[in-house]
Design a protein around this motif. Structure first.
Motif, mmCIF file in Angstrom:
data_model
loop_
_atom_site.group_PDB
_atom_site.id
_atom_site.type_symbol
_atom_site.label_atom_id
_atom_site.label_comp_id
_atom_site.label_asym_id
_atom_site.label_seq_id
_atom_site.Cartn_x
_atom_site.Cartn_y
_atom_site.Cartn_z
ATOM 1 N N MET A 7 37.099 43.346 43.889
ATOM 2 C CA MET A 7 37.224 43.230 42.438
ATOM 3 C C MET A 7 38.635 43.629 42.025
ATOM 4 O O MET A 7 39.040 44.775 42.231
ATOM 5 C CB MET A 7 36.195 44.119 41.746
ATOM 6 C CG MET A 7 34.769 43.865 42.206
ATOM 7 S SD MET A 7 33.547 44.807 41.272
ATOM 8 C CE MET A 7 33.958 46.461 41.780
ATOM 9 N N ASN A 8 39.362 42.683 41.484
ATOM 10 C CA ASN A 8 40.734 42.921 41.027
ATOM 11 C C ASN A 8 40.821 42.782 39.514
ATOM 12 O O ASN A 8 39.946 42.189 38.882
ATOM 13 C CB ASN A 8 41.687 41.931 41.701
ATOM 14 C CG ASN A 8 41.722 42.069 43.205
ATOM 15 O OD1 ASN A 8 41.535 43.161 43.750
ATOM 16 N ND2 ASN A 8 41.953 40.961 43.889
ATOM 17 N N SER A 9 41.871 43.332 38.970
ATOM 18 C CA SER A 9 42.123 43.232 37.522
ATOM 19 C C SER A 9 40.888 43.612 36.717
ATOM 20 O O SER A 9 40.459 42.889 35.813
ATOM 21 C CB SER A 9 42.565 41.809 37.158
ATOM 22 O OG SER A 9 43.724 41.430 37.878
ATOM 23 N N LEU A 10 40.322 44.751 37.055
ATOM 24 C CA LEU A 10 39.078 45.166 36.415
ATOM 25 C C LEU A 10 39.268 45.416 34.923
ATOM 26 O O LEU A 10 40.322 45.892 34.473
ATOM 27 C CB LEU A 10 38.542 46.422 37.097
ATOM 28 C CG LEU A 10 37.849 46.157 38.449
ATOM 29 C CD1 LEU A 10 37.750 47.434 39.258
ATOM 30 C CD2 LEU A 10 36.480 45.547 38.211
ATOM 31 N N LYS A 11 38.234 45.086 34.186
ATOM 32 C CA LYS A 11 38.216 45.250 32.736
ATOM 33 C C LYS A 11 37.080 46.190 32.350
ATOM 34 O O LYS A 11 36.118 46.362 33.119
ATOM 35 C CB LYS A 11 38.014 43.899 32.056
ATOM 36 C CG LYS A 11 39.009 42.813 32.465
ATOM 37 C CD LYS A 11 38.645 41.485 31.836
ATOM 38 C CE LYS A 11 39.599 40.378 32.251
ATOM 39 N NZ LYS A 11 39.234 39.074 31.646
#
Length: 126
Positions: free
Chosen positions: A83-87
């Motif tokens: 999971m990248n660029s988590l929000k």
């Protein structure tokens, strides 16, 4: 019997990355479609990603496309979710799931998955 144990969840800041792992105890792992689902407080459980038993085809929920990657290692009986660029809206309990029948096609339907892990919490602070 198929047993699944997730790990790798935690508290991170927005923009960070996490890698979830799911260890599967089953002699039929390499013949099962695997999926990741998530459930946020007050919301229904939703599809995150699925991967076919050979790993040749993957599918993602619209909200995570381009940011998350599902993969599997059939030699280790494990499935992963990078999971990248988590929000902040990714905050949820993440569940690993195995499709009920072996040698089946990929599916985004929760009811097609008969085996579930206990879940791992992912919290993204903004």
């Amino acid at each position: 019997q198929v047993q699944l144990v997730e790990s790798g969840g935690g508290l991170v800041q927005a923009g960070a990355s996490l890698r979830l792992s799911c260890a599967v105890s089953s002699g039929t792992f390499s013949r099962r479609v695997m999926g990741w689902f998530r459930q946020a407080p007050g919301k229904e459980r939703e599809l995150v990603a699925t991967i076919t038993w050979g790993g040749g085809f993957t599918d993602y929920g619209d909200s995570v496309k381009g940011r998350f990657t599902i993969s599997r290692d059939n030699t280790k009986n494990a499935v992963y979710l990078q999971m990248n660029s988590l929000k902040s809206e990714d905050t949820a309990v993440y569940y690993c799931a195995a499709r009920s029948t072996i040698f089946s096609v990929g599916s985004s339907r929760e009811r097609d998955y008969g085996y579930w892990g206990q879940g791992t919490q992912v919290t993204v602070s903004s």
